[in-house]
Every structure is written in structure tokens, then in C-alpha cells.
Design an enzyme around this catalytic site. Structure first.
Site, PDB file in Angstrom:
ATOM      1  N   GLU A  28     -13.592  -3.848 -10.642  1.00 19.69           N
ATOM      2  CA  GLU A  28     -13.129  -3.671 -12.369  1.00 19.69           C
ATOM      3  C   GLU A  28     -12.015  -4.446 -12.596  1.00 19.69           C
ATOM      4  O   GLU A  28     -11.155  -4.722 -11.751  1.00 19.69           O
ATOM      5  CB  GLU A  28     -13.086  -2.272 -12.497  1.00 19.69           C
ATOM      6  CG  GLU A  28     -11.710  -1.769 -11.723  1.00 19.69           C
ATOM      7  CD  GLU A  28     -11.692  -0.140 -11.507  1.00 19.69           C
ATOM      8  OE1 GLU A  28     -12.600   0.320 -12.242  1.00 19.69           O
ATOM      9  OE2 GLU A  28     -10.713   0.189 -10.610  1.00 19.69           O
ATOM     10  N   HIS A  80       2.428  -2.794   4.081  1.00 21.20           N
ATOM     11  CA  HIS A  80       2.671  -1.106   4.142  1.00 21.20           C
ATOM     12  C   HIS A  80       2.162  -0.499   5.326  1.00 21.20           C
ATOM     13  O   HIS A  80       1.970   0.464   5.570  1.00 21.20           O
ATOM     14  CB  HIS A  80       1.412  -0.711   3.093  1.00 21.20           C
ATOM     15  CG  HIS A  80       1.769  -0.698   1.764  1.00 21.20           C
ATOM     16  ND1 HIS A  80       0.960  -0.631   0.573  1.00 21.20           N
ATOM     17  CD2 HIS A  80       3.106  -1.188   1.028  1.00 21.20           C
ATOM     18  CE1 HIS A  80       1.426  -0.881  -0.521  1.00 21.20           C
ATOM     19  NE2 HIS A  80       2.581  -1.359  -0.317  1.00 21.20           N
ATOM     20  N   CYS A 128       9.207   4.550  16.659  1.00 19.64           N
ATOM     21  CA  CYS A 128      10.332   5.649  17.192  1.00 19.64           C
ATOM     22  C   CYS A 128      11.334   5.776  16.202  1.00 19.64           C
ATOM     23  O   CYS A 128      12.156   4.911  15.577  1.00 19.64           O
ATOM     24  CB  CYS A 128      10.823   5.242  18.471  1.00 19.64           C
ATOM     25  SG  CYS A 128      12.285   6.247  19.202  1.00 19.64           S
TER      26      CYS A 128
END
Ligand code: NAD
Length: 236
Positions: free
Chosen positions: A207, A112, A120
Site C-alpha cells: 500500500e 533491530h 548477556c
């Protein structure tokens, strides 16, 4: 746990950096550091209000470079594991921070993008950056302002390194996801790709997420990551 793993792919998400002081992305309420995701992590948000987006990533970059932020035991143990594991190893991170590199990881891809890089829009060239930048900053290749954007993959854009990641997933025998909610596509489907070749799939997270991993280990990354990978090394 499968003994004698020969090829391992590890996917990390924002949860591995939480104990280093970097907040996770709150999928439940759609906020990242109190900003709606639509505003700060989409191409449309950048078009609507580029100044807000520049400021958001400038702040994230300055936070990352500030004193209290450093790799935790989970980042460090993954780097140690990579150097001691005799088989193939690829670390895929969704994180835009540089805590894996600072801990010593080498065989690492940022799917990512990275906070410490800018791109650019004309040439697509990528540059290292530690200072703030914005619409008025002169591009290093075009020599004119208005062409630079954060080197971050926003929602709706294609993640980086997908060929390399898919090849590694299709040939690994263990896939481990650490500190990721499984809400962001395509990373959320990596465990299914790994299963095509019958890899063992393991989730290490604060979790249990709803996805169908073979094994779920629940706890803080700084505790469960060293323990899990130490056992894996001993089995080699
Ligand atoms: P997420 O925020 O959606 O999920 C984080 C997961 O980590 C949750 O399931 C949470 O329960 C778990 N978690 C929280 N603290 C933990 C701990 N101490 N130990 C173990 N697990 C813990 O993260 P995601 O799935 O990576 O998706 C977020 C997106 O936002 C990514 O694309 C990423 O690029 C971006 N992001 C990056 C950073 C960073 O670079 N550090 C921070 C926030 C968001």
C-alpha cells in the site's frame, strides 16, 4: 528511475517477509502476533513479565526455523542484485528474521537485532542461539542464570549500526524502502536523510504510505522487487 546509480541503500521491513509466512507488525491495532507491543517489545514489558517475553521470542525463533518458512523471490532478487550491481550497496533491515542471509545477501545490517541471537545483560556479549532460552538458562560468559535477553531492539532503545547507516544514507543516490509501514522511528525518517544529498527515493509496498517518496510502486514484494531491481541493473 535515475540511470547509472552508483550507491544504493535498501531498507526492508516486515512486509518483505510476509509472503514467506511471517506476519507483519500490525501498527494499526498495536499487535504483533496477537500480543500488545507494550507487552513483548518494550524494556518495561520485559521487566513486568520476562517469562512472557522469553516465550514470545522463543516461538518466533521456532517459527522462523520451521520447514515452511523460507526466503521468497524478493529476498532472492535483492541478493542477486547485490552481487551483480557494480556500485556500492547496503541492505538495512528492520527484520529480526534471517531470510535475507538465507537468500544470499552479504552486505546487510540488522538495525533491530536478530531472533537467532541472545545477549548477556552484564557483559553485553552476543551469542548465537537456535534453542529456547529463558531466565533459568546459564549465560555462556557469566556461567549463571538470569542474565540473558533476546538480542532485539525494543521500543525506546537505540537501534544498531546507526553510524554506518547514516553514512550510507548521506552518500547514496538511490534509496529504496520495501515492505515497511513507516511507523517505526528512526527508519521512518531514512528517506529524508537520503534526500539531503538529493537521492531518488522509492517505496515498494503493498500500500502507498503517507510519506513523501519520489516514487511509489504498489504490489506484492515478490513481484515488484524483482521487476524494479532488474530495471535498475539494466540501467547500470
Ligand atoms: P510493519 O508491519 O509496520 O509494516 C509492514 C508493511 O509491509 C505494511 O505497510 C504492509 O502494507 C506492507 N506489506 C505487507 N505485505 C506485503 C507484501 N506482500 N509485499 C509488500 N509489502 C507488504 O513493518 P515494519 O515497518 O518493518 O515495522 C515492524 C517492526 O516489527 C520492525 O521493527 C520489525 O523489527 C518488527 N517485525 C519484524 C518481523 C520480521 O522480522 N519478519 C515481523 C514482524 C515485525
Amino acid at each position: 528511475m535515475s540511470a547509472r546509480a552508483e550507491s544504493i541503500v535498501v531498507l526492508t521491513g516486515a512486509g518483505i517477509s510476509a509472503e514467506s509466512g511471517i506476519k507483519t507488525f500490525r501498527a494499526a491495532d498495536g499487535l504483533w502476533e496477537n500480543h500488545p507491543i507494550d507487552d513483548v517489545a518494550t524494556p518495561e514489558g520485559f521487566e513486568r513479565n520476562p517469562q512472557l517475553v522469553y516465550e514470545f521470542y522463543n516461538q518466533r525463533r521456532q517459527q522462523l526455523l520451521s520447514d515452511p518458512i523460507k526466503p521468497n523471490a524478493a529476498h532472492s532478487y535483492l541478493a542477486k542484485f547485490e552481487h551483480e550491481f557494480p556500485g556500492k550497496f547496503l541492505l538495512v533491515t528492520q527484520n529480526v528474521d534471517n531470510l535475507h542471509e538465507r537468500a544470499g545477501s552479504e552486505n546487510l545490517v540488522h538495525m533491530h537485532g536478530e531472533l537467532l541471537k541472545m545477549r548477556c545483560l552484564n557483559s553485553q556479549l552476543v551469542f548465537d542461539i537456535i534453542e529456547n532460552f529463558n531466565f533459568d538458562t546459564n549465560c555462556r560468559c557469566c556461567r549463571s542464570p538470569g542474565n540473558l535477553r533476546p538480542h532485539i531492539v525494543w521500543f525506546g532503545e537505540m537501534p544498531f549500526h546507526m553510524n554506518k547507516i547514516n553514512q550510507a544514507l548521506e552518500s547514496c543516490d538511490v534509496f529504496v524502502a520495501i515492505g515497511t509501514s513507516g511507523n517505526v522511528y528512526p527508519a521512518s525518517g531514512f528517506y529524508q536523510t537520503a534526500k539531503i544529498r538529493r537521492a531518488r527515493t522509492v517505496e515498494l509496498n503493498l500500500e502507498r504510505t503517507s510519506s513523501g517518496f519520489d516514487e511509489h510502486i504498489v504490489g506484492n514484494a515478490s513481484e515488484i522487487v524483482p521487476k524494479y531491481f532488474e530495471n535498475l541493473l539494466q540501467a547500470c
